[in-house]
Write an enzyme that holds these catalytic residues in place. Structure first.
Site, PDB file in Angstrom:
ATOM      1  CE1 TYR A 181      -3.480   2.814   0.083  1.00  0.00           C
ATOM      2  CE2 TYR A 181      -3.101   2.730   2.341  1.00  0.00           C
ATOM      3  CZ  TYR A 181      -3.765   3.017   1.295  1.00  0.00           C
ATOM      4  OH  TYR A 181      -4.515   3.831   1.361  1.00  0.00           O
TER       5      TYR A 181
ATOM      6  CE  LYS B 225      -3.498   4.946  -1.741  1.00  0.00           C
ATOM      7  NZ  LYS B 225      -5.015   5.213  -2.988  1.00  0.00           N
TER       8      LYS B 225
END
Length: 247
Positions: A148, A152
């Site tokens: 993740y 990002k």
């Protein structure tokens, strides 16, 4: 807040959480919206101002259908909000290749595909605004978010790259970087833990404002970046994190 009368927008990840709040607020402020989500719940948003597109945002066919729906039904594309997201709560060593690929596809590839799909319309009409949902996880390291956080971080850099690449065409590209937000995305995960109340309290305490953000609060920041009020703002990563990255 500038209103969006006469403008058309596309919002991915629109069925719940931040995306749903963005879709509803854009429509309330005069925009016509194409709401995109893999969940059938996206059809609950359909109405006079909102067209629903059910599909996987990480597929080119979905991005192209969203852009076609906007241009055919509303005649233009002024705003793109890339909000579709997926998370795997695992360390790098525990993350499978399939999990890594899924996170990258939903969080990064979907943005590439939807930006590519809307650019012809924005270039032809002389400009537009793109707002990406990044995260504090793309700015700092957080345990258990290997895939993740990497995805990002890519969103942050893609935002800056597109801002530089298309600024001369009057296409502004910005991102929001939320902290913990009270969405199903986070709350469903916390509910699976042995001490959900204790974990929730710890997460809140890590933010100087000592609470979760509400989806609507992040939505307001997205709408600001998409609006004419931010006409000289591009390449910005706007922290909406309750002071998390200030600590």
């Amino acid at each position: 807040m500038s209103d969006f009368a006469g403008k058309a927008a596309i919002v991915t990840g629109a069925a719940s959480g931040i995306g749903r709040a963005v879709t509803q607020r854009l429509a309330e402020r005069g925009a016509s919206v194409v709401a995109v989500d893999v969940s059938p719940q996206v059809h609950d948003l359909a109405g006079e101002r909102v067209a629903a597109v059910e599909g996987d945002a990480s597929l080119a066919a979905t991005a192209e259908r969203a852009a076609e729906t906007a241009t055919q039904r509303f005649g233009r594309i002024d705003v793109l909000v890339n909000n579709a997201g997926h998370i795997v709560w695992k360390t790098l060593a525990d993350t499978t290749e399939a999990e890594w690929d899924c996170v990258m596809a939903v969080n990064v590839k979907s943005m590439f595909l939807h930006c590519r799909a809307v650019l012809p319309a924005m270039l032809a009409q002389g400009g537009g605004a793109i707002v990406n949902t990044a995260s504090i996880s793309g700015l700092i390291g957080l345990p258990g978010q290997a895939a993740y956080a990497a995805s990002k971080g890519a969103v942050v850099q893609l935002t800056r790259q597109l801002a530089v690449e298309y600024g001369g065409a009057n296409i502004r590209v910005n991102a929001v970087a939320p902290g913990a937000v009270a969405t199903p995305f986070l709350l469903d995960f916390v509910a699976t833990l042995d001490d959900p109340d204790g974990v929730a309290a710890e997460i809140k305490a890590s933010h100087p404002l000592n609470r979760f953000a509400e989806p609507e609060e992040v939505a307001e920041s997205i709408l600001f970046l998409a609006s004419d009020a931010a006409a000289f703002t591009t390449g910005t990563i706007l922290g909406v994190d309750g002071g998390y990255t200030a600590t």
